[in-house]
Design an enzyme around this catalytic site. Structure first.
Site, PDB file in Angstrom:
ATOM      1  N   LYS A 124     -29.392  31.652 -13.185  1.00  0.00           N
ATOM      2  CA  LYS A 124     -30.192  30.614 -13.836  1.00  0.00           C
ATOM      3  C   LYS A 124     -31.675  30.968 -13.928  1.00  0.00           C
ATOM      4  O   LYS A 124     -32.395  30.438 -14.774  1.00  0.00           O
ATOM      5  CB  LYS A 124     -30.026  29.279 -13.109  1.00  0.00           C
ATOM      6  CG  LYS A 124     -28.651  28.673 -13.246  1.00  0.00           C
ATOM      7  CD  LYS A 124     -28.446  28.147 -14.644  1.00  0.00           C
ATOM      8  CE  LYS A 124     -27.229  27.255 -14.710  1.00  0.00           C
ATOM      9  NZ  LYS A 124     -27.212  26.441 -15.918  1.00  0.00           N
ATOM     10  N   SER A 139     -29.413  19.624 -10.370  1.00  0.00           N
ATOM     11  CA  SER A 139     -28.972  19.336  -9.003  1.00  0.00           C
ATOM     12  C   SER A 139     -28.921  20.616  -8.183  1.00  0.00           C
ATOM     13  O   SER A 139     -28.407  20.628  -7.080  1.00  0.00           O
ATOM     14  CB  SER A 139     -27.603  18.654  -9.016  1.00  0.00           C
ATOM     15  OG  SER A 139     -26.656  19.450  -9.695  1.00  0.00           O
TER      16      SER A 139
END
Length: 171
Positions: free
Chosen positions: A58, A83
């Site tokens: 990511k 999250s």
């Protein structure tokens, strides 16, 4: 299925993202495990994205999208919702690019993820996923703070950055 022009545009975006991503995140290796090859009766290569400073791929999308904001729009602040791994990637990219970041995080997110985002210097705004919508919370922050949103997956710049993982395999 993507159209040929969209696919060509994405490939160009991925190629352009490589130097932006590699400025702060080194290419990751491919590993081969003979036992796994035997198990599947073929060749299996594993791309070791956990070697990144953030522990996941990511970081790639965050670095690409935020570098473009920093250079093209002279942005010094960004907002994201996550999250976990995307929030960590945005917080890390913010630290690398000297940008302030706010991450909208559900109250019930794993403590390890929250701690990592916090340790990277990001502001954390909690929301209750049972009663609130993360996009609405982030939208209100964007309006109040005049800051762009770094989307976790449905943005061409994020997608192109994350696509650099595959580009490294073909190089």
């Amino acid at each position: 299925m993507m159209s040929k022009p969209d696919l060509a545009s994405l490939v160009c975006g991925i190629e352009a993202a490589l130097p932006r991503v590699h400025r702060f995140a080194s290419p990751t290796p491919l590993l081969r495990l003979p036992e796994l090859d035997t198990l599947v009766q073929g060749e299996v290569l594993l791309k070791v994205e956990c070697f990144h400073a953030t522990g996941s791929f990511k970081i790639r999308g965050a670095l690409n999208a935020m570098t473009l904001l920093r250079t093209d729009q002279q942005a010094d602040y960004a907002i994201a919702f996550s999250s976990g791994n995307h929030g960590i990637g945005v917080a890390y990219a913010g630290k690398c690019l000297r940008m302030r970041v706010t991450i909208v995080v559900p109250r019930d997110a794993p403590e390890a993820k929250i701690s990592r985002i916090d340790a990277l210097g990001a502001e954390i705004v909690f929301y209750d996923r049972q009663h609130e919508d993360r996009e609405e919370v982030a939208g209100a922050l964007m309006t109040n703070r005049a800051a762009p949103l770094i989307k976790p997956y449905d943005d061409w710049h994020t997608i192109a950055g994350q696509g650099t993982c595959g580009a490294e395999v073909t190089q």
